[in-house]
Design an enzyme around this catalytic site. Structure first.
Site, mmCIF file in Angstrom:
data_model
loop_
_atom_site.group_PDB
_atom_site.id
_atom_site.type_symbol
_atom_site.label_atom_id
_atom_site.label_comp_id
_atom_site.label_asym_id
_atom_site.label_seq_id
_atom_site.Cartn_x
_atom_site.Cartn_y
_atom_site.Cartn_z
ATOM 1 N N GLY A 1 -9.721 3.433 -6.443
ATOM 2 C CA GLY A 1 -8.686 2.949 -5.991
ATOM 3 C C GLY A 1 -7.248 3.974 -5.390
ATOM 4 N N VAL A 2 -5.944 4.035 -5.774
ATOM 5 C CA VAL A 2 -5.275 4.478 -5.081
ATOM 6 C C VAL A 2 -5.072 6.020 -4.907
ATOM 7 C CG1 VAL A 2 -3.513 5.611 -7.215
ATOM 8 C CG2 VAL A 2 -2.353 4.506 -5.118
ATOM 9 N N ASP A 3 -5.581 6.944 -5.709
ATOM 10 C CA ASP A 3 -6.530 8.525 -5.016
ATOM 11 C C ASP A 3 -7.453 8.203 -3.767
ATOM 12 O OD1 ASP A 3 -7.143 10.835 -5.478
ATOM 13 O OD2 ASP A 3 -8.665 10.247 -6.932
ATOM 14 N N ASP B 1 1.112 -1.000 -0.178
ATOM 15 C CA ASP B 1 0.352 -0.253 0.242
ATOM 16 C C ASP B 1 1.111 1.604 0.084
ATOM 17 O OD1 ASP B 1 -1.780 1.682 0.841
ATOM 18 O OD2 ASP B 1 -2.573 1.147 2.531
ATOM 19 N N ILE B 2 0.429 1.810 -1.497
ATOM 20 C CA ILE B 2 1.540 3.371 -1.612
ATOM 21 C C ILE B 2 0.637 4.349 -0.101
ATOM 22 C CG2 ILE B 2 -0.065 4.611 -2.620
ATOM 23 C CD1 ILE B 2 2.807 5.513 -4.569
ATOM 24 N N THR C 1 -3.087 2.408 -14.859
ATOM 25 C CA THR C 1 -3.279 0.305 -14.795
ATOM 26 C C THR C 1 -4.494 -0.210 -14.448
ATOM 27 O OG1 THR C 1 -1.714 0.182 -13.361
ATOM 28 C CG2 THR C 1 -0.877 -0.055 -15.235
ATOM 29 N N GLY C 2 -5.218 1.282 -13.707
ATOM 30 C CA GLY C 2 -6.786 0.567 -13.220
ATOM 31 C C GLY C 2 -7.787 0.996 -13.334
ATOM 32 N N VAL C 3 -8.310 1.828 -13.286
ATOM 33 C CA VAL C 3 -9.921 2.106 -13.692
ATOM 34 C C VAL C 3 -9.529 2.713 -15.518
ATOM 35 C CG1 VAL C 3 -11.405 3.855 -13.292
ATOM 36 C CG2 VAL C 3 -10.794 3.058 -11.570
HETATM 37 N N1 AR6 Z 1 -2.038 1.294 -2.909
HETATM 38 C C1 AR6 Z 1 -0.386 1.518 -4.480
HETATM 39 N N2 AR6 Z 1 -1.364 1.072 -5.276
HETATM 40 C C2 AR6 Z 1 -2.755 0.906 -5.517
HETATM 41 C C3 AR6 Z 1 -3.449 1.045 -4.368
HETATM 42 C C4 AR6 Z 1 -2.853 1.372 -2.990
HETATM 43 N N3 AR6 Z 1 -3.345 1.852 -2.270
HETATM 44 N N4 AR6 Z 1 -5.217 1.272 -5.018
HETATM 45 C C5 AR6 Z 1 -5.085 0.432 -5.622
HETATM 46 N N5 AR6 Z 1 -3.532 0.546 -6.285
HETATM 47 P P1 AR6 Z 1 -6.112 3.704 -10.515
HETATM 48 P P2 AR6 Z 1 -5.920 5.562 -12.199
HETATM 49 C C6 AR6 Z 1 -3.684 0.079 -8.081
HETATM 50 O O1 AR6 Z 1 -7.390 2.889 -10.371
HETATM 51 O O2 AR6 Z 1 -5.960 3.301 -13.105
HETATM 52 C C7 AR6 Z 1 -9.938 7.078 -9.264
HETATM 53 O O3 AR6 Z 1 -10.934 7.070 -9.623
HETATM 54 C C8 AR6 Z 1 -4.137 -0.525 -7.989
HETATM 55 O O4 AR6 Z 1 -4.227 -1.651 -8.400
HETATM 56 O O5 AR6 Z 1 -6.310 3.501 -8.689
HETATM 57 O O6 AR6 Z 1 -4.795 5.946 -12.966
HETATM 58 C C9 AR6 Z 1 -8.922 8.560 -10.267
HETATM 59 O O7 AR6 Z 1 -9.098 9.292 -9.626
HETATM 60 C C10 AR6 Z 1 -3.780 -0.217 -9.973
HETATM 61 O O8 AR6 Z 1 -2.509 -0.839 -10.182
HETATM 62 O O9 AR6 Z 1 -5.566 4.393 -11.036
HETATM 63 C C11 AR6 Z 1 -9.321 8.613 -11.976
HETATM 64 O O10 AR6 Z 1 -10.642 9.113 -11.341
HETATM 65 C C12 AR6 Z 1 -2.862 1.069 -9.841
HETATM 66 O O11 AR6 Z 1 -2.729 1.458 -8.223
HETATM 67 C C13 AR6 Z 1 -9.000 7.606 -11.883
HETATM 68 O O12 AR6 Z 1 -9.584 6.502 -10.856
HETATM 69 C C14 AR6 Z 1 -3.684 2.460 -10.822
HETATM 70 O O13 AR6 Z 1 -4.933 2.057 -9.977
HETATM 71 C C15 AR6 Z 1 -7.045 7.166 -12.261
HETATM 72 O O14 AR6 Z 1 -6.894 6.147 -12.691
#
Ligand code: AR6
Length: 185
Positions: free
Chosen positions: A41-43, A19-20, A131-133
Site C-alpha cells: 500500500g502507501v507504506d 499519489d502522496i 482504510t486499505g489492508v
Molecule cells: N498514495 C496515496 N494513497 C495510497 C497510495 C499512494 N501511493 N497507495 C495506496 N494508497 P494501506 P492501512 C491508499 O493499505 O490500511 C501496509 O502494508 C490505499 O488505497 O496502504 O493503514 C503497512 O505496512 C488506501 O486507501 O494502509 C501496514 O501493514 C490507503 O492508502 C498496513 O498496510 C491506506 O491503505 C497498513 O494498512
C-alpha cells in the site's frame, strides 16, 4: 491533479486525488505497521520513493525505543521524496468497531499532527489511514479524520492539510463526507 479545498478556521483542507509520494509539502504521513518495516500500500510506495535510507532510519528507531504502538507517531527525514519529513503512524486494524478502533484512529491523526507541529511543518499530506489492508470502513474513517483535521487547523501551527486519495471510490467517499461537514468546496 483533481482537488477540492475548503477554507476553515485556522487554515485550509484539501482533498487530492493522486499519489502522496509526489506531494510537495513539509511532511508526509505514512500508514505504517508497528515494526516500521515497510510493507504494501502507501507504506510500500513511500519507502520506494524515499529510498533505502528510510528503512535504515526506521530500523534505528525500533532498535532504540521498540515497536510503535497503534495510535502513536514518529518522524524521520523524507530522504529522496520532495517532503522534508515522513511521519510514521500506525492506524487500527478493523475488528468490527467495538475494539477501540475509532479511538486509535483518532489518536493516529492527532499524534501525527502533533509531530508535524513539533517539526515546524506547516503543510502536511495524509493518506486515508487504515482504510486499505487494515479494513477500516472508508466513510467512517473519513468522517472521523475530517473532524480531527478541522480541529487541528485551529489547535496547531499546521496551516494546510492535504488528504491524498487513491482511486475513484475513495475520492468520492471523502468528497461526500467533507461536503457534509464543511459545505460545497
Ligand atoms: N498514495 C496515496 N494513497 C495510497 C497510495 C499512494 N501511493 N497507495 C495506496 N494508497 P494501506 P492501512 C491508499 O493499505 O490500511 C501496509 O502494508 C490505499 O488505497 O496502504 O493503514 C503497512 O505496512 C488506501 O486507501 O494502509 C501496514 O501493514 C490507503 O492508502 C498496513 O498496510 C491506506 O491503505 C497498513 O494498512
Amino acid at each position: 491533479m483533481v482537488r477540492a479545498c475548503w477554507n476553515l478556521d485556522g487554515g485550509a483542507l484539501c482533498l487530492m486525488q493522486g499519489d502522496i509520494t509526489t506531494a510537495r509539502v513539509d511532511a508526509v504521513v505514512n500508514a505504517a505497521n508497528s515494526s516500521l518495516a515497510g510493507g504494501g500500500g502507501v507504506d510500500g510506495a513511500i519507502h520506494r520513493a524515499a529510498g533505502p535510507q528510510l528503512l535504515e532510519a526506521c530500523q534505528k528507531i525500533v532498535a532504540a525505543r521498540g515497536t510503535l504502538p497503534p495510535g502513536q507517531a514518529v518522524t524521520t527525514p523524507g530522504f529522496d521524496m520532495p517532503a522534508r519529513h515522513v511521519i510514521h503512524t500506525v492506524g487500527p486494524i478493523w475488528h468490527g468497531g467495538d475494539s477501540g478502533e475509532p479511538e486509535t484512529l483518532r489518536s493516529a491523526w492527532v499524534e501525527s499532527l502533533r509531530e508535524a507541529d513539533a517539526h515546524d511543518a506547516v503543510t502536511v499530506a495524509f493518506p486515508a489511514i487504515s482504510t486499505g489492508v487494515y479494513g477500516y470502513p472508508a466513510d467512517q474513517a473519513a468522517a472521523l479524520a475530517l473532524e480531527i483535521a478541522a480541529e487541528s487547523l485551529k489547535a496547531t501551527r499546521v496551516e494546510k492539510i492535504y488528504v491524498y486519495l487513491h482511486g475513484e471510490t475513495s475520492w468520492q467517499t471523502w468528497l461526500a463526507e467533507a461536503t457534509k461537514q464543511f459545505g460545497e468546496p
